[in-house]
Design an enzyme around this catalytic site. Structure first.
Site, PDB file in Angstrom:
ATOM      1  CB  SER A   7      -0.897   0.123   1.429  1.00  0.00           C
ATOM      2  OG  SER A   7      -1.362   1.270   1.378  1.00  0.00           O
ATOM      3  CG  HIS A  32      -3.896  -1.779  -1.484  1.00  0.00           C
ATOM      4  ND1 HIS A  32      -4.929  -2.324  -1.792  1.00  0.00           N
ATOM      5  CD2 HIS A  32      -4.367  -0.953  -0.283  1.00  0.00           C
ATOM      6  CE1 HIS A  32      -6.003  -2.269  -0.783  1.00  0.00           C
ATOM      7  NE2 HIS A  32      -5.722  -1.371  -0.115  1.00  0.00           N
ATOM      8  CG  ASP A  34      -5.214   2.213   1.237  1.00  0.00           C
ATOM      9  OD1 ASP A  34      -3.958   1.778   1.614  1.00  0.00           O
ATOM     10  OD2 ASP A  34      -5.862   1.578   0.928  1.00  0.00           O
ATOM     11  CG  MET A  36      -8.407   6.753   3.030  1.00  0.00           C
ATOM     12  SD  MET A  36      -7.622   6.669   4.324  1.00  0.00           S
ATOM     13  CE  MET A  36      -6.599   5.020   4.284  1.00  0.00           C
ATOM     14  CG  HIS A  65      -9.167  -0.148  -0.129  1.00  0.00           C
ATOM     15  ND1 HIS A  65      -8.664  -0.101   1.202  1.00  0.00           N
ATOM     16  CD2 HIS A  65     -10.705  -0.260   0.225  1.00  0.00           C
ATOM     17  CE1 HIS A  65      -9.693  -0.545   2.086  1.00  0.00           C
ATOM     18  NE2 HIS A  65     -10.620  -0.363   1.554  1.00  0.00           N
ATOM     19  CG  MET A  67     -11.028   2.532   2.667  1.00  0.00           C
ATOM     20  SD  MET A  67      -9.753   2.638   3.287  1.00  0.00           S
ATOM     21  CE  MET A  67      -8.624   3.107   1.949  1.00  0.00           C
ATOM     22  CG  MET A 136     -11.298  -3.501   5.490  1.00  0.00           C
ATOM     23  SD  MET A 136      -9.686  -2.938   4.810  1.00  0.00           S
ATOM     24  CE  MET A 136      -9.155  -1.892   5.737  1.00  0.00           C
ATOM     25  CG  PHE A 142      -5.414   6.691  10.309  1.00  0.00           C
ATOM     26  CD1 PHE A 142      -6.811   6.230  10.932  1.00  0.00           C
ATOM     27  CD2 PHE A 142      -4.786   7.771   9.990  1.00  0.00           C
ATOM     28  CE1 PHE A 142      -7.437   7.447  11.053  1.00  0.00           C
ATOM     29  CE2 PHE A 142      -5.745   8.897  10.396  1.00  0.00           C
ATOM     30  CZ  PHE A 142      -7.026   8.690  10.685  1.00  0.00           C
ATOM     31  N   GLY A 144      -0.393   1.313   9.660  1.00  0.00           N
ATOM     32  CA  GLY A 144       0.266   1.055  11.198  1.00  0.00           C
ATOM     33  C   GLY A 144      -0.242   0.802  12.008  1.00  0.00           C
ATOM     34  CG  ASP A 174      -6.077  -3.243   3.237  1.00  0.00           C
ATOM     35  OD1 ASP A 174      -6.685  -2.584   2.615  1.00  0.00           O
ATOM     36  OD2 ASP A 174      -5.045  -2.948   3.603  1.00  0.00           O
ATOM     37  N   GLY A 176      -2.463  -4.282   9.215  1.00  0.00           N
ATOM     38  CA  GLY A 176      -1.524  -5.068  10.224  1.00  0.00           C
ATOM     39  C   GLY A 176      -0.936  -6.263   9.684  1.00  0.00           C
TER      40      GLY A 176
HETATM   41  C1  DX5 Z   1      -6.312   1.066   6.077  1.00  0.00           C
HETATM   42  C2  DX5 Z   1      -5.925   1.053   4.444  1.00  0.00           C
HETATM   43  C3  DX5 Z   1      -4.989  -0.073   4.382  1.00  0.00           C
HETATM   44  C4  DX5 Z   1      -3.507   0.573   4.985  1.00  0.00           C
HETATM   45  C5  DX5 Z   1      -2.787  -1.055   5.181  1.00  0.00           C
HETATM   46  O1  DX5 Z   1      -7.633   1.795   5.763  1.00  0.00           O
HETATM   47  O2  DX5 Z   1      -6.867   0.325   3.751  1.00  0.00           O
HETATM   48  O3  DX5 Z   1      -4.509  -0.432   3.056  1.00  0.00           O
HETATM   49  O4  DX5 Z   1      -2.713   1.243   4.229  1.00  0.00           O
HETATM   50  O5  DX5 Z   1      -1.765  -0.563   6.149  1.00  0.00           O
HETATM   51  P1  DX5 Z   1      -0.808  -1.332   7.154  1.00  0.00           P
HETATM   52  O6  DX5 Z   1      -0.227  -2.690   6.428  1.00  0.00           O
HETATM   53  O7  DX5 Z   1       0.313  -0.513   7.645  1.00  0.00           O
HETATM   54  O8  DX5 Z   1      -2.113  -1.824   8.055  1.00  0.00           O
HETATM   55 ZN    ZN Z   2      -6.459  -0.574   1.710  1.00  0.00          ZN
END
Ligand code: DX5
Ligand code: ZN
Length: 220
Positions: A7, A32, A34, A36, A65, A67, A136, A142, A144, A174, A176
């Site tokens: 990502s 990937h 993201d 938002m 993705h 969101m 998810m 976010f 991390g 997706d 952690g």
């Molecule tokens: C969170 C995103 C994820 C995120 C994953 O809302 O959809 O794609 O970037 O990041 P890590 O792998 O750091 O959890």
């Molecule tokens: Zn994502």
């Protein structure tokens, strides 16, 4: 088949071309992206202009993705910008069947993401139409964050439901995902893995991507 999907959310947005080169050098399968909107999630990232710039800077497919609320308003623009896969959030779609088929009509593969509190059963009717189901394993918004352990059992139940519906979506996780969590996720039946912090939060991102694949293939 194991798909590694770094990502860019955790990359340095001031040096995205370098991040994309790193993703390619590490042998990742897709990028990937993201997206938002600041409403569906409490964060605001990028839109079609940046996706188009990313498209021109890498040969890898873009796994977008979304969101966001009302993704129907944006699907075509993200596909036109270069998204090969568009994943919407089940919780944001009133007419999910229509949205999934709009993604396909626009020329992209269709994915649906479910948040940690959304049951896999919410997808029962639409599963046969899906190219990807994104589980998810954090609450979106976010990078991390910590992996939610109950996601493992959720993946197993999703695999069983897909079998019961004679559906064969790519099961993606997706949030952690790292070398410790990816193995159990493979054993549970997931085959695509988004990783942000586990790639761009490490000193050697190329090696981090390779380590993820090694851990996944060891469990396959
Ligand atoms: C969170 C995103 C994820 C995120 C994953 O809302 O959809 O794609 O970037 O990041 P890590 O792998 O750091 O959890
Ligand atoms: Zn994502």
């Amino acid at each position: 088949m194991i798909e590694i999907a770094p990502s860019i959310l955790s990359a340095d947005f001031a040096r995205l071309a370098e991040a994309l080169a790193t993703i390619e050098e590490g042998g990742a399968d897709v990028v990937h992206v993201d997206v938002m909107d600041g409403h569906f999630v409490p964060n605001l990232t990028i839109g079609p202009p940046v996706v188009a710039a990313i498209r021109s800077a890498t040969g890898l497919a873009l796994d977008c993705h979304l969101m966001m609320d009302e993704p129907d308003l944006w699907v075509e623009r993200f596909v036109h910008a270069g998204a090969a896969r568009v994943t919407v959030q089940e919780e944001a779609c009133v007419h999910l069947h229509r949205t999934v088929h709009a993604i396909k009509s626009a020329g992209a593969h269709a994915g649906v993401a479910i948040n940690p509190a959304t049951p896999v059963g919410a997808l029962e009717e639409i599963l046969p139409d899906l190219d990807v189901v994104l589980v998810m394993s954090v609450n979106p918004g976010f990078g991390g964050q910590s992996f939610i352990p109950s996601s493992l059992d959720k993946v197993r139940r999703l695999v069983h439901l897909a079998e019961a519906r004679r559906a064969e979506p790519l099961i993606q996780v997706d949030g952690g995902v790292d070398p410790e969590t990816i193995g159990p996720l493979v054993a549970a039946g997931a085959r695509s893995f988004v990783a942000g912090n586990a790639v761009f939060g490490r000193p050697d991102s190329v090696e981090a991507i390779r380590a993820l694949r090694q851990a996944a293939e060891a469990a396959a």
